[in-house]
Motif scaffolding. Structure first.
Motif, PDB file in Angstrom:
ATOM      1  N   TYR A 119       0.877  -1.174   0.000  1.00  0.00           N
ATOM      2  CA  TYR A 119       0.000   0.000   0.000  1.00  0.00           C
ATOM      3  C   TYR A 119       0.912   1.221   0.000  1.00  0.00           C
ATOM      4  CZ  TYR A 119      -3.607   3.338   1.267  1.00  0.00           C
ATOM      5  OH  TYR A 119      -4.459   4.415   1.269  1.00  0.00           O
ATOM      6  N   PHE A 125      -1.602  -5.611  -4.231  1.00  0.00           N
ATOM      7  CA  PHE A 125      -1.508  -4.252  -3.700  1.00  0.00           C
ATOM      8  C   PHE A 125      -2.896  -3.623  -3.554  1.00  0.00           C
ATOM      9  CE2 PHE A 125      -2.569  -1.812  -7.460  1.00  0.00           C
ATOM     10  CZ  PHE A 125      -2.193  -2.633  -8.521  1.00  0.00           C
ATOM     11  N   SER A 161      -4.986   0.298  -3.300  1.00  0.00           N
ATOM     12  CA  SER A 161      -4.888   1.730  -3.569  1.00  0.00           C
ATOM     13  C   SER A 161      -6.277   2.345  -3.386  1.00  0.00           C
ATOM     14  CB  SER A 161      -4.391   1.940  -5.008  1.00  0.00           C
ATOM     15  OG  SER A 161      -4.408   3.309  -5.331  1.00  0.00           O
ATOM     16  N   ILE A 162      -6.329   3.503  -2.745  1.00  0.00           N
ATOM     17  CA  ILE A 162      -7.627   4.158  -2.508  1.00  0.00           C
ATOM     18  C   ILE A 162      -7.624   5.514  -3.195  1.00  0.00           C
ATOM     19  CG2 ILE A 162      -9.280   4.929  -0.742  1.00  0.00           C
ATOM     20  CD1 ILE A 162      -7.714   3.252   1.299  1.00  0.00           C
ATOM     21  N   GLY A 163      -8.720   5.853  -3.846  1.00  0.00           N
ATOM     22  CA  GLY A 163      -8.813   7.195  -4.415  1.00  0.00           C
ATOM     23  C   GLY A 163      -9.754   7.294  -5.593  1.00  0.00           C
ATOM     24  N   SER A 181      -8.905  -0.075  -5.158  1.00  0.00           N
ATOM     25  CA  SER A 181      -8.386  -1.030  -6.132  1.00  0.00           C
ATOM     26  C   SER A 181      -7.493  -2.032  -5.401  1.00  0.00           C
ATOM     27  CB  SER A 181      -7.564  -0.308  -7.207  1.00  0.00           C
ATOM     28  OG  SER A 181      -8.269   0.816  -7.676  1.00  0.00           O
TER      29      SER A 181
END
Lengths: 485, 44
Positions: free
Chosen positions: A227, A452, A454-456, A427
């Motif tokens: 992350y 992995f 991922s935030i956004g 994701s």
């Protein structure tokens, strides 16, 4: 000339039928048998369930497409399997019952040379007393009609909140062994964002209820993931998101009964508890369809084909959790008894769970079943189609294409709120889907570089892009096959 | 409880930063998902 029959026209069945038709000449017959008249892109049901996307944007009718592409379509449901034929019919067949049109209610023997069982799961709402979509204040987003009802129910609650009424929202799993936590996870975050956009967030108490032992298990025993520049557990990531959005959680909960506004559940300590709610979206357990199979003498051979779901080339030997290996998982999805039958996607019987099985102090099993939805459904359907295509062309069995979920990556793009500039997505990729604790012993069974999170906002765009790309692909528009499963 | 700091939130929601992220994520996901799959058992 070969005749390939595909049962089901969901993600798995449609992918298989599309590739078969594209790669096999017209002398070979491709037949799809499905009770559904429409194809639906299920991952976008989440947005139907919050009123941000009309259901017509996630579906299209199958019959015109199949007619145009030369695929025979029977809007019918499979009733029974006869892999040896019978005294009158020497070819193997399935009995299908038409569910619409002039033939509605009539049954037909659909013969085949190869059979792909892509019937997916039965949404087993009956396994939880009182869990009925649209009744007792509970809803589902498993189909687009369920999602439409869910939005109607949620919208009523939003109106009540606008009038100053406090509301309790409960979202998660509706059975001790339910799977598909990802869909509920997406829905709870989307609902939370919708309440904020309607400026009523402070009027709602939102709670996650799940059969997972830890947050972020998702039926895959959780993940250790990259992350940004750090390494994080999926449980830590989900906890961070829930705390940030003021969402409470109840874990290790096996929901066993629903009454109007009350969810009864048992936890791993064996305590019997009740959670009150005004609006609930609870994922039911999935089960096989209860198909029966018969041999040439009309004797019951269901146990050769089914173990709940369909038996394939997995190792089903019962053994302790510690002895399970990634090699137990199927590679070709071929039935070991009848080699011309395959079951990709959710239709195959998994050899064991991925999450550690746990029992309550009362002996109730409370843990997620293994997920096989989405990406693995498409990938396994394509490899089954490719093996059949090779076998047809070579005139002998070919199983060159293999795809164990223990050697396959998957991406889960979870919507966390809708909006072109204020939306959000989480994701997550994982490789492999089934953790390989021998190969990746130091990283909880997974390849860290390929696992992995991922935030956004980019995650929301990605989910939206995938929505349009996969609808394009499913409609078999020019060069559709270039888009991977 | 605010677990995501204002600077992290800014990065998560800034359209320009996220546009770059979108392309990077697309490529990374494509590599993992379309990067192939296979069996896990040894073949004699």
């Amino acid at each position: 000339m070969s005749k390939i029959v595909v049962l089901g026209a969901g993600i798995s069945g449609h992918v298989a039928a599309s590739h078969l038709r594209r790669k096999l000449s017209k002398e070979h017959e491709v037949v799809v048998v499905s009770p559904n008249s429409n194809y639906q892109w299920i991952p976008s049901n989440i947005w139907v369930g919050i009123g941000r996307m009309p259901s017509k944007k996630i579906l299209f009718p199958l019959a015109p497409l199949y007619k145009k592409k030369g695929i025979d379509f029977k809007q019918a449901k499979a009733v029974s399997f006869h892999p040896e034929g019978d005294q009158e019919e020497n070819k193997p067949y399935v009995i299908a019952e038409y569910v619409a049109g002039n033939n509605q209610g009539t049954q037909e023997k659909v013969t085949y040379d190869y059979l792909i069982n892509a019937t997916g799961p039965k949404l087993n709402f009956e396994a939880t007393e009182g869990l009925i979509p649209g009744e007792n204040g509970t809803y589902s987003v498993c189909t687009y009609t369920h999602a439409e009802h869910a939005w109607k129910g949620l919208n009523e609650q939003i109106e009540l909140m606008k009038q100053g009424q406090k509301v309790k929202i409960l979202i998660g799993t509706g059975h001790a062994k339910a799977t598909c936590q990802g869909a509920a996870f997406e829905y709870i975050l989307n609902v939370e964002q919708e309440l904020r956009s309607h400026k009523v967030r402070d009027m709602a108490d939102i709670t996650w209820i799940s059969n997972e032992y830890k947050l972020g298990d998702f039926g895959m025993d959780g993940m250790l993931m990259s992350y940004g520049s750090i390494t994080m557990k999926s449980s830590e990531m989900v906890e961070m998101i829930f705390e940030d959005r003021n969402i409470k959680w109840i874990l290790g909960a096996g929901v066993n009964k629903i009454e109007n506004g009350l969810a009864h559940y048992e936890n791993l300590d064996g305590d019997l508890k009740t959670e009150a709610y005004d609006f609930a979206m609870l994922i039911p357990s999935f089960s096989g369809h209860g198909f029966k199979a018969y041999n040439i003498n009309n004797e019951d051979i269901t146990d050769k084909l089914f173990k709940g779901f369909m038996i394939v080339d997995a190792d089903y030997t019962p053994k302790p959790y510690e002895e399970w290996t990634v090699q137990d998982w199927p590679e070709t999805y071929q039935n070991p008894t009848y080699k011309n039958i395959f079951a990709p996607g959710i239709a195959f019987a998994p050899p064991h769970t991925i999450s550690k099985p746990r029992k309550s102090k009362n002996g109730t099993e409370i843990f997620p079943s293994p997920p096989r939805t989405g990406m693995p459904s498409g990938i396994t359907a394509k490899l089954v189609a490719d093996n059949i295509i090779d076998s047809v062309k070579k005139g002998k069995e070919s199983l060159h294409h293999k795809g164990s979920m223990g050697n396959m990556g998957a991406a889960c793009i979870a919507s966390a709120g809708y909006g072109l500039l204020d939306g959000s997505g989480i994701s997550i990729t994982t490789f492999p889907i089934i953790p390989d604790y021998v190969k990746y012993s130091e990283t909880h069974g997974r390849h860290l570089g390929k696992t992995f999170g991922s935030i956004g906002l980019a995650g929301h765009w990605l989910k939206l892009a995938l929505h349009y790309a996969f609808i394009y692909k499913a409609k078999m528009k020019p060069f559709w096959w270039l888009i991977p499963e | 409880m605010k677990r995501i700091s204002p600077i992290q939130r800014f990065k998560m929601m800034n359209p320009i930063i996220q546009l770059f992220k979108f392309f990077i994520l697309s490529i990374k996901i494509m590599v993992i998902v379309a990067g192939g799959h296979g069996g896990t058992r040894k073949v004699n």
